[in-house]
Enzyme design. Sequence first.
Site, PDB file in Angstrom:
ATOM      1  N   GLU A 271     -12.407   4.844   3.656  1.00  0.00           N
ATOM      2  CA  GLU A 271     -11.104   4.456   3.105  1.00  0.00           C
ATOM      3  C   GLU A 271     -11.297   3.420   2.001  1.00  0.00           C
ATOM      4  OE1 GLU A 271      -7.967   3.427   5.792  1.00  0.00           O
ATOM      5  OE2 GLU A 271      -8.092   5.334   6.866  1.00  0.00           O
TER       6      GLU A 271
ATOM      7  N   HIS B 221      -3.792   2.194   0.055  1.00  0.00           N
ATOM      8  CA  HIS B 221      -5.075   2.577   0.641  1.00  0.00           C
ATOM      9  C   HIS B 221      -5.101   4.080   0.880  1.00  0.00           C
ATOM     10  CE1 HIS B 221      -2.850   2.119   4.453  1.00  0.00           C
ATOM     11  NE2 HIS B 221      -3.825   2.734   5.100  1.00  0.00           N
TER      12      HIS B 221
ATOM     13  N   HIS C 242      -6.230   7.620   3.128  1.00  0.00           N
ATOM     14  CA  HIS C 242      -6.386   8.147   4.493  1.00  0.00           C
ATOM     15  C   HIS C 242      -7.124   9.488   4.412  1.00  0.00           C
ATOM     16  CE1 HIS C 242      -3.179   6.215   7.348  1.00  0.00           C
ATOM     17  NE2 HIS C 242      -4.025   5.324   6.853  1.00  0.00           N
TER      18      HIS C 242
ATOM     19  N   ASP D  98      -1.636  -0.116  10.314  1.00  0.00           N
ATOM     20  CA  ASP D  98      -0.984  -0.205   8.993  1.00  0.00           C
ATOM     21  C   ASP D  98       0.386  -0.857   9.116  1.00  0.00           C
ATOM     22  OD1 ASP D  98      -3.052   1.065   7.662  1.00  0.00           O
ATOM     23  OD2 ASP D  98      -2.172   3.060   7.884  1.00  0.00           O
TER      24      ASP D  98
HETATM   25 ZN   LIG Z   1      -3.971   3.345   7.016  1.00  0.00          ZN
END
Ligand SMILES: [Zn+2]
Length: 134
Positions: free
Chosen positions: A13, A77, A79, A90
């Site tokens: 990630e 971000h 995934h 999150d």
């Molecule tokens: Zn996440």
Amino acid sequence: MSRYIQVKWDATEAGGILIGRILEEDGNYIIDDVTEPMPSDRRKRTRFSRKPDGHQEYFNEVWNREKGRCFYLGEWHTHPEKKPTPSFIDKEDWSRLMKMEFESGCLFFIIIGIDEIKVWYGAEDQLIELKRRS
Ligand SMILES: [Zn+2]
């Protein structure tokens, strides 16, 4: 941000902060710039933990260059899933950020999935998923 889409099975990630402006004319938000993963961030296959190092300095540079005419507008971000959904962590991270002091009055949270990008808007402890206008 598209450079970090987790297409490869071992891609970790990635993420960073959103920097932008609020237009005086109509109150619209514009994201002008984002930070990319920094060496001190922790990057796993299904977890991105952003540390302040590097992101803060980058923001300060933009802030100085723009003479204070920019805001911290949130986080992005990736995934490793086609249609991203926020994890429990999150949501905890986002609600923690929404409790902090920030000038813009609201924050945006972007998750870059493999096929789709999703955006959430957070203000006053409320989180709303933004739908793409068709
Ligand atoms: Zn996440």
